[in-house]
Design a protein around this motif. Structure first.
Motif, PDB file in Angstrom:
ATOM      1  N   ILE A 113       0.553  -1.261  -0.104  1.00 28.56           N
ATOM      2  CA  ILE A 113       0.203   0.318  -0.134  1.00 28.56           C
ATOM      3  C   ILE A 113       0.702   1.452   0.281  1.00 28.56           C
ATOM      4  CG2 ILE A 113      -2.641  -1.213   1.058  1.00 28.56           C
ATOM      5  CD1 ILE A 113      -1.164   0.175   3.938  1.00 28.56           C
ATOM      6  N   PHE A 114       2.023   0.774   0.258  1.00 26.25           N
ATOM      7  CA  PHE A 114       3.490   2.357   0.323  1.00 26.25           C
ATOM      8  C   PHE A 114       3.585   2.773  -1.026  1.00 26.25           C
ATOM      9  CE2 PHE A 114       3.194   0.935   4.977  1.00 26.25           C
ATOM     10  CZ  PHE A 114       2.744   1.896   5.560  1.00 26.25           C
ATOM     11  N   GLY A 115       2.797   1.420  -2.273  1.00 28.23           N
ATOM     12  CA  GLY A 115       3.753   2.336  -3.185  1.00 28.23           C
ATOM     13  C   GLY A 115       3.041   3.340  -4.495  1.00 28.23           C
ATOM     14  N   ILE A 116       3.470   3.704  -4.934  1.00 30.31           N
ATOM     15  CA  ILE A 116       2.615   4.250  -5.980  1.00 30.31           C
ATOM     16  C   ILE A 116       1.498   3.961  -7.126  1.00 30.31           C
ATOM     17  CG2 ILE A 116       3.678   6.061  -7.939  1.00 30.31           C
ATOM     18  CD1 ILE A 116       6.090   6.194  -7.295  1.00 30.31           C
ATOM     19  N   PHE A 117       0.767   4.458  -6.835  1.00 30.58           N
ATOM     20  CA  PHE A 117      -0.736   3.595  -7.612  1.00 30.58           C
ATOM     21  C   PHE A 117      -0.891   2.758  -7.097  1.00 30.58           C
ATOM     22  CE2 PHE A 117       1.317   6.046 -11.411  1.00 30.58           C
ATOM     23  CZ  PHE A 117       0.463   7.871 -10.921  1.00 30.58           C
ATOM     24  N   GLN A 118      -0.507   1.828  -5.671  1.00 31.09           N
ATOM     25  CA  GLN A 118      -1.209   0.778  -5.079  1.00 31.09           C
ATOM     26  C   GLN A 118      -2.252   1.238  -4.212  1.00 31.09           C
ATOM     27  OE1 GLN A 118      -0.533  -1.898  -6.026  1.00 31.09           O
ATOM     28  NE2 GLN A 118       1.570  -0.937  -7.287  1.00 31.09           N
TER      29      GLN A 118
END
Length: 260
Positions: free
Chosen positions: A199-204
């Motif tokens: 959830i901390f990733g880009i676009f996640q």
């Protein structure tokens, strides 16, 4: 009235311009973290040109074919405009992400009580949500604007991803030496352990009640800000048991001047 050939030509020019910029910008791209941020920043800017072309096309069609479109075509046109607006939000999110750490942010004397109440007030009126805040927090010296962004995104995230129309959000803050540990807890649907890092990733992102406004950039920005300021952030959550986001943040206690 603009004809179809004019519209197609406009879009072709916009796309060719974007393709040329993309190839030029990526010709000497390396893989370091700073290069990655530079790439995101540059491409986000370059994406705006063809996006404006699509937005202009939608506007032209609306003006030129007013009252002439079939309901199905009118619906498709509205979808196009909604998706353009969503892409603009995503690009703005990318730009915000790439700018973290690029400019110097000065420390400020910050009343933590006032800051937290000020952020919570941005979400008013939310009569269906109860947000509790910690009492009697001290005045500190810290990067107020960045801390405000982190808290805002975490509270917003708790509201957007809640599985009910109302709920409880609890904010806590506790001193830990030169850091403060903040925690934002909700009684929402929770997050499966296998998704805690994702959830901390880009676009996640996870399913929410407001997908049209959810880009999956908020937590990526939060993590980057916290880690840029030498803090840490973790999520504690299980499905059906709500979520708690904890992060540490550097602060210095305000030193009152000695009486003369």
């Amino acid at each position: 009235m603009r004809n179809r050939q004019q519209i197609e030509l406009y879009l072709k020019v916009a796309y060719n311009e974007f393709e040329e910029r993309f190839e030029k910008r990526t010709a000497n791209l390396t893989v370091g973290p700073q290069d990655s941020d530079d790439f995101i920043y540059i491409i986000s800017h370059d994406l705006k040109a063809p996006l404006r072309g699509i937005a202009n096309l939608a506007t032209w069609l609306t003006e030129d074919l007013d009252g002439q479109l079939e309901p199905e075509n009118q619906h498709h046109l509205e979808l196009m405009r909604e998706r353009v607006a969503q892409m603009e939000i995503m690009i703005d999110g990318l730009l915000a992400y790439s700018r973290v750490g690029r400019r110097k942010v000065e420390e400020e004397v910050t009343d933590l009580n006032f800051l937290i109440f000020e952020i919570v007030d941005l979400f008013s009126p939310l009569s269906s949500f109860m947000i509790t805040v910690p009492p009697n927090r001290p005045t500190v010296v810290t990067k107020r604007s960045l801390l405000a962004i982190v808290l805002f995104h975490l509270i917003s995230n708790a509201i957007k991803h809640h599985n009910r129309d109302g709920g409880l959000i609890e904010i806590k803050a506790m001193a830990q030496g030169e850091y403060y540990e903040f925690a934002v807890t909700d009684d929402g649907p929770g997050i499966a352990p296998e998704s805690h890092q994702k959830i901390f990733g880009i676009f996640q992102t996870l399913p929410s009640s407001s997908q049209s406004k959810n880009t999956g950039m908020g937590l990526a920005i939060v993590k980057k800000i916290v880690e840029t300021e030498s803090g840490k952030i973790v999520v504690e959550s299980e499905l059906g048991k709500g979520s708690t986001f904890r992060f540490t943040w550097p602060v210095r206690l305000e030193v009152s001047p000695e009486p003369s």
